[in-house]
Design a protein around this motif. Structure first.
Motif, PDB file in Angstrom:
ATOM      1  N   VAL B  25       0.869  -1.181   0.000  1.00 28.44           N
ATOM      2  CA  VAL B  25       0.000   0.000   0.000  1.00 28.44           C
ATOM      3  C   VAL B  25       0.906   1.231   0.000  1.00 28.44           C
ATOM      4  N   TYR B  26       0.709   2.059  -0.994  1.00 26.99           N
ATOM      5  CA  TYR B  26       1.532   3.284  -1.044  1.00 26.99           C
ATOM      6  C   TYR B  26       0.739   4.374  -1.729  1.00 26.99           C
ATOM      7  N   GLY B  27       1.132   5.601  -1.470  1.00 27.48           N
ATOM      8  CA  GLY B  27       0.423   6.737  -2.059  1.00 27.48           C
ATOM      9  C   GLY B  27       0.928   7.005  -3.470  1.00 27.48           C
ATOM     10  N   HIS B  28       0.101   6.624  -4.419  1.00 23.01           N
ATOM     11  CA  HIS B  28       0.496   6.763  -5.818  1.00 23.01           C
ATOM     12  C   HIS B  28       0.632   8.233  -6.210  1.00 23.01           C
ATOM     13  N   GLU B  29      -0.372   9.041  -5.824  1.00 25.06           N
ATOM     14  CA  GLU B  29      -0.366  10.453  -6.213  1.00 25.06           C
ATOM     15  C   GLU B  29       0.754  11.226  -5.510  1.00 25.06           C
ATOM     16  N   ALA B  31       3.542   9.964  -4.614  1.00 29.41           N
ATOM     17  CA  ALA B  31       4.791   9.589  -5.297  1.00 29.41           C
ATOM     18  C   ALA B  31       4.953  10.395  -6.578  1.00 29.41           C
ATOM     19  N   TRP B  32       3.844  10.573  -7.315  1.00 32.87           N
ATOM     20  CA  TRP B  32       3.911  11.360  -8.544  1.00 32.87           C
ATOM     21  C   TRP B  32       4.268  12.825  -8.255  1.00 32.87           C
ATOM     22  N   LYS B  34       6.023  13.914  -5.806  1.00 26.20           N
ATOM     23  CA  LYS B  34       7.458  13.973  -5.495  1.00 26.20           C
ATOM     24  C   LYS B  34       8.290  13.948  -6.778  1.00 26.20           C
ATOM     25  N   LEU B  35       7.899  13.064  -7.669  1.00 28.94           N
ATOM     26  CA  LEU B  35       8.642  12.936  -8.926  1.00 28.94           C
ATOM     27  C   LEU B  35       8.523  14.199  -9.763  1.00 28.94           C
ATOM     28  N   GLN B  36       7.325  14.785  -9.780  1.00 30.91           N
ATOM     29  CA  GLN B  36       7.103  16.011 -10.542  1.00 30.91           C
ATOM     30  C   GLN B  36       7.949  17.158  -9.988  1.00 30.91           C
ATOM     31  N   ARG B  38      10.730  16.830  -8.505  1.00 30.85           N
ATOM     32  CA  ARG B  38      12.128  16.578  -8.904  1.00 30.85           C
ATOM     33  C   ARG B  38      12.358  16.978 -10.355  1.00 30.85           C
ATOM     34  N   LEU B  39      11.364  16.684 -11.183  1.00 28.02           N
ATOM     35  CA  LEU B  39      11.522  17.014 -12.603  1.00 28.02           C
ATOM     36  C   LEU B  39      11.503  18.519 -12.833  1.00 28.02           C
ATOM     37  N   ASP B  40      10.726  19.236 -12.000  1.00 27.45           N
ATOM     38  CA  ASP B  40      10.653  20.690 -12.153  1.00 27.45           C
ATOM     39  C   ASP B  40      11.910  21.378 -11.640  1.00 27.45           C
ATOM     40  N   ALA B  41      12.543  20.744 -10.676  1.00 28.82           N
ATOM     41  CA  ALA B  41      13.709  21.382 -10.059  1.00 28.82           C
ATOM     42  C   ALA B  41      14.833  21.469 -11.074  1.00 28.82           C
TER      43      ALA B  41
END
Lengths: 180, 271
Positions: B25-29, B31-32, B34-36, B38-41
Motif C-alpha cells: 500500500v503506497y500513495g500513488h499520487e 509519489a507522482w 514527489k517525482l514532478q 524533482r523534474l521541475d527542479a
C-alpha cells in the motif's frame, strides 16, 4: 494515448505523457523494487529515482514494439536497486565453489499464490534474494549475474542453490507443499 | 537460462504482480508529486569539495612556479657571452701584441644590447699562410696618429663650501638658486665656506672638554656596565691625543703622533 505517443511526449518533456507512463508502470516497478530491497520506503525512493532517470535519459530510448519500454524500465530499476544494495554492503559475498545444481521441486510452486511466494522471496537474505531474483525472475545467466554483482560465477551458483533450498524449506514450513 | 519448471512457474506468478497482489500500500499520487517536483527542479550545481579546489590551486601554483624558474634560468643562460675569453694573469704583457675587442651581440633575446667583452689574446694562433707568387710592393696607408685622445672634461660642478652651522640658512636659498639659475647640478644644494685651520680659533682645552663630557654624560646603572666601555678619560678620536704625563727632565709635552711639538715654556702644554 498509446505507449509510443507517450514516449514521444516524454521526449518533449510533456508532463501529461510522463504521468501516463508513471500511472501505467509505477505499480509494477514498485513491486520489483520491493522484491529486491524488501523495505517499502526504500523501494518507493528507488522507484522514483528510476523514473527520474528514465525521463532524463528517454532521448536515448528507441521504441521497438510492445515490451521494450517495460524491459528498459526494469533494467533501470534493477540497476537502482543493485546500486542501493551495494552501498548498503548487502552484496558482499564470500567466494564459494559452485555446488551441484539443486532444483526446486516442481510441486512447490503449484499450490502457492503469487502473493505468498512474493512474501517468501522477500524473507530471503539479501545475497540469496538478489541472485534468486536475477536468475529465476529476471532470467539472467550466472555469468551476467557474476558481472553485475562483481562476484565469481561459482558464488552466484552457490547463492542460488542456497536460496532455492531455503525457499523450498519455507514453503514446506508454511504448509503449501503437498507431496505427490 | 533457467530450465527449472518450478522457477518458471514462480516467474510467471511473480513478474506481472501488481502492488495490490503483493499487498503493498503506497500513495500513488504523492509519489507522482514527489517525482514532478524533482523534474521541475533545476539541476543542482555540483559544488567542488574544498580539498579538490585546494589541490587544483596548489598544482597550478607549482606549475606557474616551475615555469617561472625555468624561464628565469633560460634568461641567465642567454645572457652569458659565449665568445671571448678573459685574459690570463700568467701571460706576460709582451706576449699580447694583438688585442681585439669582440662585440658579442645577444641576438636571441636582446636584439639591441651589445656586450663588449674583455680583450682576447691569441696565443699561438696559426695564421693562414698565403701563397705569394710575386712580391708586391707594400703600400702603407697614411695614418694620422694622435698621441692622446682628447677627452672632453665634464664641467665641474660649482660648489660652495659653507660651515655646518650655515646649512639651515643656506638650504632654502640654494634650492632656489639651483632651480632658478638652471644649475646643471641641482643635487648640489649647499655652499660651504672654506676656512683656514688657523682661523678656527683657540683649540678646545682639555679641562673644558672633560667638564663638558661630565655634564652631558648620562648616568648609567651599575649593573651590566663595563668600565672599559665608558671611560670618562676617553677622548674622541677627532681630537689630538695629548700625553699629559709631564716629563720634568725634558720639560716638554709630547704628542702621541711622535712629532716633537715642544715649546720653550717649562709648563706642560695641554693642548
Amino acid at each position: 494515448m498509446t505507449e509510443q505517443k507517450a514516449i514521444e511526449g516524454c521526449k518533449r518533456q510533456d508532463r501529461i505523457s510522463q504521468k501516463y507512463l508513471f500511472d501505467a508502470y509505477s505499480d509494477m516497478m514498485l513491486t520489483l523494487c520491493v522484491r529486491y530491497v524488501k523495505s517499502l520506503p526504500d523501494a518507493e525512493e528507488l522507484m522514483l529515482n528510476g523514473f527520474f532517470s528514465f525521463y532524463r535519459s528517454i532521448d536515448r530510448f528507441v521504441y521497438s514494439g510492445t515490451g521494450s519500454l517495460v524491459a528498459w524500465l526494469k533494467k533501470i530499476m534493477i540497476n537502482e536497486c543493485l546500486m542501493f544494495l551495494r552501498k548498503k554492503g548487502a552484496l558482499k559475498m564470500n567466494e564459494e565453489r559452485a555446488a551441484e545444481d539443486v532444483p526446486i521441486d516442481s510441486n512447490v510452486a503449484d499450490n502457492i499464490s503469487a502473493g505468498e511466494i512474493f512474501k517468501l522471496i522477500t524473507t530471503l537474505p539479501d545475497g540469496y534474494r538478489t541472485v534468486f531474483n536475477l536468475f529465476a525472475i529476471e532470467g539472467y545467466g550466472h555469468k551476467e549475474i557474476a558481472e553485475m554483482l562483481n562476484i565469481a560465477e561459482g558464488t552466484s551458483k552457490s547463492q542460488l542453490n542456497k536460496a532455492r533450498a531455503i525457499l523450498q524449506q519455507l514453503v514446506k514450513q508454511n504448509g503449501h507443499y503437498h507431496e505427490q | 537460462m533457467n530450465s527449472n519448471t518450478a522457477e518458471e512457474k514462480i516467474r510467471m506468478k511473480v513478474e506481472p504482480m501488481s502492488t495490490l497482489q503483493a499487498g503493498i500500500v503506497y500513495g500513488h499520487e504523492e509519489a507522482w508529486d514527489k517525482l514532478q517536483a524533482r523534474l521541475d527542479a533545476k539541476p543542482a550545481r555540483k559544488v567542488l569539495p574544498w580539498y579538490k579546489v585546494m589541490a587544483a590551486a596548489a598544482a597550478l601554483l607549482l606549475l606557474c612556479g616551475t615555469g617561472y624558474l625555468l624561464l628565469r634560468d633560460n634568461d641567465t643562460v642567454t645572457q652569458q657571452p659565449d665568445n671571448g675569453t678573459l685574459p690570463t694573469t700568467e701571460s706576460p704583457l709582451s706576449q699580447t701584441p694583438a688585442t681585439d675587442h669582440r662585440v658579442a651581440t645577444l641576438q636571441d633575446t636582446y636584439t639591441h644590447i651589445t656586450v663588449r667583452t674583455a680583450p682576447i689574446h691569441h696565443h699561438h694562433q696559426p695564421q693562414p699562410v698565403q701563397q705569394v707568387d710575386e712580391p708586391t710592393p707594400v703600400v702603407l696607408p697614411e695614418v694620422t696618429y694622435s698621441p692622446e685622445p682628447k677627452v672632453q672634461p665634464t664641467p665641474a660642478p660649482k660648489m660652495k663650501v659653507v660651515h655646518i652651522n650655515e646649512l639651515g640658512q643656506q638650504e632654502e636659498n640654494t634650492a632656489h638658486y639651483a632651480w632658478e639659475e638652471k644649475n646643471p647640478f641641482p643635487h648640489i644644494q649647499f655652499r660651504m665656506k672654506v676656512v683656514h685651520i688657523n682661523d678656527i680659533g683657540r683649540p678646545l682645552r682639555q679641562e673644558d672638554y672633560m667638564r663638558t663630557i661630565e655634564r652631558t654624560t648620562v648616568w648609567r646603572l651599575p649593573f651590566g656596565h663595563k668600565n672599559s666601555m665608558y671611560n670618562a678619560n676617553e677622548q674622541p678620536g677627532s681630537l689630538f691625543r695629548i700625553n699629559l704625563s709631564t716629563n720634568r727632565n725634558n720639560e716638554k709635552a709630547t704628542f702621541n703622533t711622535g712629532t716633537d711639538m715642544g715649546t720653550d715654556s717649562t709648563e706642560p702644554v695641554v693642548y
